[in-house]
Scaffold this active site. Sequence first.
Site, PDB file in Angstrom:
ATOM      1  N   LYS A 101       0.838  -1.195   0.000  1.00 35.21           N
ATOM      2  CA  LYS A 101       0.000   0.000   0.000  1.00 35.21           C
ATOM      3  C   LYS A 101       0.880   1.254   0.000  1.00 35.21           C
ATOM      4  CE  LYS A 101      -3.533   2.272   2.726  1.00 35.21           C
ATOM      5  NZ  LYS A 101      -4.347   2.243   3.922  1.00 35.21           N
ATOM      6  N   GLU A 144      10.646  -4.844   4.075  1.00 34.86           N
ATOM      7  CA  GLU A 144      10.636  -6.277   3.728  1.00 34.86           C
ATOM      8  C   GLU A 144      10.255  -6.456   2.257  1.00 34.86           C
ATOM      9  OE1 GLU A 144       9.167  -4.968   6.379  1.00 34.86           O
ATOM     10  OE2 GLU A 144       9.260  -6.303   8.127  1.00 34.86           O
ATOM     11  N   GLY A 199      -4.780  -1.711   5.172  1.00 37.94           N
ATOM     12  CA  GLY A 199      -4.004  -2.855   4.679  1.00 37.94           C
ATOM     13  C   GLY A 199      -4.605  -4.188   5.109  1.00 37.94           C
ATOM     14  N   ARG A 200      -5.001  -4.287   6.387  1.00 35.01           N
ATOM     15  CA  ARG A 200      -5.470  -5.596   6.883  1.00 35.01           C
ATOM     16  C   ARG A 200      -6.893  -5.929   6.437  1.00 35.01           C
ATOM     17  NH1 ARG A 200      -4.160  -2.107  10.757  1.00 35.01           N
ATOM     18  NH2 ARG A 200      -5.724  -1.256  12.176  1.00 35.01           N
ATOM     19  N   GLU A 231      -4.060  -6.179  15.263  1.00 31.11           N
ATOM     20  CA  GLU A 231      -3.506  -4.894  14.820  1.00 31.11           C
ATOM     21  C   GLU A 231      -4.589  -3.813  14.956  1.00 31.11           C
ATOM     22  OE1 GLU A 231      -0.126  -4.409  11.702  1.00 31.11           O
ATOM     23  OE2 GLU A 231      -1.953  -3.974  10.593  1.00 31.11           O
ATOM     24  N   HIS A 265      -5.584 -32.787  19.359  1.00 30.79           N
ATOM     25  CA  HIS A 265      -4.441 -33.612  19.749  1.00 30.79           C
ATOM     26  C   HIS A 265      -3.240 -32.753  20.114  1.00 30.79           C
ATOM     27  CE1 HIS A 265      -6.445 -37.345  18.564  1.00 30.79           C
ATOM     28  NE2 HIS A 265      -7.031 -36.574  17.662  1.00 30.79           N
ATOM     29  N   LYS A 299      10.137  -0.724  13.980  1.00 25.14           N
ATOM     30  CA  LYS A 299      10.700  -0.492  12.632  1.00 25.14           C
ATOM     31  C   LYS A 299      11.832   0.524  12.720  1.00 25.14           C
ATOM     32  CE  LYS A 299       6.476  -0.856   9.837  1.00 25.14           C
ATOM     33  NZ  LYS A 299       5.576  -0.098   8.981  1.00 25.14           N
TER      34      LYS A 299
HETATM   35  O1  F6P Z   1       2.633  -4.017   9.977  1.00 25.78           O
HETATM   36  C1  F6P Z   1       2.249  -2.735   9.630  1.00 25.78           C
HETATM   37  C2  F6P Z   1       1.664  -2.661   8.263  1.00 25.78           C
HETATM   38  O2  F6P Z   1       1.528  -1.313   7.967  1.00 25.78           O
HETATM   39  C3  F6P Z   1       0.329  -3.385   8.097  1.00 25.78           C
HETATM   40  O3  F6P Z   1      -0.745  -2.668   8.585  1.00 25.78           O
HETATM   41  C4  F6P Z   1       0.299  -3.592   6.623  1.00 25.78           C
HETATM   42  O4  F6P Z   1      -0.663  -4.529   6.250  1.00 25.78           O
HETATM   43  C5  F6P Z   1       1.723  -4.036   6.379  1.00 25.78           C
HETATM   44  O5  F6P Z   1       2.499  -3.257   7.270  1.00 25.78           O
HETATM   45  C6  F6P Z   1       2.216  -3.874   4.971  1.00 25.78           C
HETATM   46  O6  F6P Z   1       2.173  -2.549   4.554  1.00 25.78           O
HETATM   47  P1  F6P Z   1       2.296  -2.151   3.024  1.00 25.78           P
HETATM   48  O7  F6P Z   1       1.167  -2.770   2.289  1.00 25.78           O
HETATM   49  O8  F6P Z   1       2.242  -0.664   3.007  1.00 25.78           O
HETATM   50  O9  F6P Z   1       3.616  -2.681   2.516  1.00 25.78           O
END
Ligand code: F6P
Length: 531
Positions: free
Chosen positions: A209, A215, A269-270, A355, A386, A498
Site C-alpha cells: 500500500k 521487507e 491494509g489488513r 492490529e 491432539h 521499525k
Molecule cells: O505491519 C504494519 C503494516 O503497515 C500493516 O498494517 C500492513 O498490512 C503491512 O504493514 C504492509 O504494509 P504495506 O502494504 O504498506 O507494505
Amino acid sequence: MSLTSINPKLTKAWPKLQAHFNELKRNHFYDYFKKDNGRADKFSISWGKFYLDFSKNKIKEETISLFEELLSEINFKSSVEKYFAGEKINTTESRSVLHTALRADKDEKIFIDDCNIFSKISEAKNKIRFFTESILSGSHKGFNGDNIDTVVNIGIGGSDLGPSMVIESLRHYKNHINTHFISNIDGDHVSGILEKINPETTLFIIVSKTFTTIETLTNANTVRDWFLKNANQEDIPKHFVAVSSNIEKAVDFGIKPENTFPMWDWVGGRFSLWSTVGLSISLSLGYDNFSKLLEGAGKMDSHFRNSKFSQNIPVILACLSVWYNNFFNYSTHAVIPYCEDLKSFSKYLQQSSMESNGKQTDRSGNFVDYQTGQVIWGQTGTNAQHSFFQLLHQGTKIIPSDFIGFRKPQKGNDLHHDILMANFFAQTKALMEGTVAEPQNDNHKEFLGNRPTNTLLIDSLSPESLGSLIAMYEHKIFTLGVIWNILSYDQAGVELGKKLASNILNDLKSGDFSNHDSSTHSLLKEFKPTD
Ligand code: F6P
C-alpha cells in the site's frame, strides 16, 4: 465526522452488566440447559447458509438485553452508519474506512474529496478482470513467448495474509496457475521460492500500500536481480506489476504505470484483500470467484447494517467477547475451524483483529483503564484436539472459542466428514458439560466443563461463504472497537520497532554498538564480534 467518544465504563449499562456478572459468575451454564429446553432456540441465529449457536455461553436473556442497552446508550447504530457512509472514523490518520465499499452495490454513491469512489472502484475491478483474462487466456506472454503459469505475490501483513489465506482456503476452486507468496525478510523465504520457479513463465506482483515497507522492497529488489540474471531490462514489464496507493514510488521502482493497480488510503491494509490487493486471488481462482467472494462479504455487510442487535451475528459475537474480556477477564480467544483448508484462518485473523484492537488509548487520547484487544489464536480441528485441547478442557485458564464447521465436505468423503463433525459437536458438548453429571472420583479424570463456545455451522466452504465469514469477523472487530472506545484503524504500535531496526541496521554496518543498553549491546556483540 468521527465516532463519538464514550467511556463504556461510564455508561449506565456497564454497572448493570457488572451487577449481572456478579450474580451469575459462579453459575454453571449447563444448568441453564437443564432448566430450559428452548435455550438453543433463544440463543441462535439463522442467516442464509449460516447458523450460529451461541447458547453454550455464560449468558442469560438479561445479558443480551443489557448489551442492547449498552449499544443504544453509545449510539452504536450511528457509528455503523458513519462507518458505511465513509466518515473519517480513522481520525489519527484522517481517513475513511471503506473496505465495505469494495463489495457494495454499484449504484451506491460515496464521495471522498468530491469524487464518487464507486467509479474508481469499478475502473480498478475492470482492470483486474481484463488482466486476469489476459493471463488465463494466454494472450499475455512471458519474455520468451510462453504462457504465464506461476504468480508470486511479494508483500507482507495485509498485503500477504488475506490473499494467501483465501487462495489456500479455496484451493478446490483454483485454476492451473501456481501461486507463491514471499513475505518474510528472511532471505531463506525468497530463495526457497526462487528455487521452485521459472523466470520465463512467472508473474511477480509487488503489493505494498505504502510502497515503503522494507521487507517488501528488499524482497522485490532481490527478485528483480534474480530475474535480470535470466532476462533483460525490457522484459520487466511482462513479468512485474505492482499494487499500491503510492503509484509514484512503484513507478520509481521500475514498474510501468500501465502495470500498476491502484489502491486507496480509505482501505486499510489488513482489510484490503477485497481491493486490487486481491489480484493474486483473481488470477488464481478466476475473476468470477473473486467476485463471489466480494458478493458474500457484501451480504454480510447488509446483515450487519440492517439486523437488530439480538439477531446480528457480528454484534452478538462482539458482545460475548466484551463479556468475557472485560467481566470474566478471559483474555484470549481461540478460533477452531473444522476444515483443514482453513488452516491459515486464525493467522489471518490475528492481524485483522490484534492490529486493530490492540490499543491502549481511547478515542479522546486517554490511556484506558480497562482491557481491550483479545489475543486471537487457533488451529484446525481435529488436529488441535491432539495438541492444545487438553488445556481447553482441564487447564486453569478459560478460553472462549469459536468452532466453525461445514454441513458438506469439499471433496472429502462422507465417512471422513461425519467423523470430523462428530468430533466438532462432541468437543463443544464436552467443554460445556464436563463430567459434572458423572463424577469420576478421581480429580485427574474430572472435567469441570462450563467452558464457553460459539458454534458456527455453514453450508459449505465456497468463495461466497468465505467472503461472508471474513466480513463477519471484520464487523466483530469494528463493534469491539466501538464498544471499547478505541481507534481500530490505525497501527502506530508497529512503528517503534521499525525505527529501532533501522538504527540497529546502521549500527551493524558501522560496528558501533555503544549507544545501546547493556543487553542489546551484548547481543549485538555476540551476533557480530567487532574485534
Ligand atoms: O505491519 C504494519 C503494516 O503497515 C500493516 O498494517 C500492513 O498490512 C503491512 O504493514 C504492509 O504494509 P504495506 O502494504 O504498506 O507494505
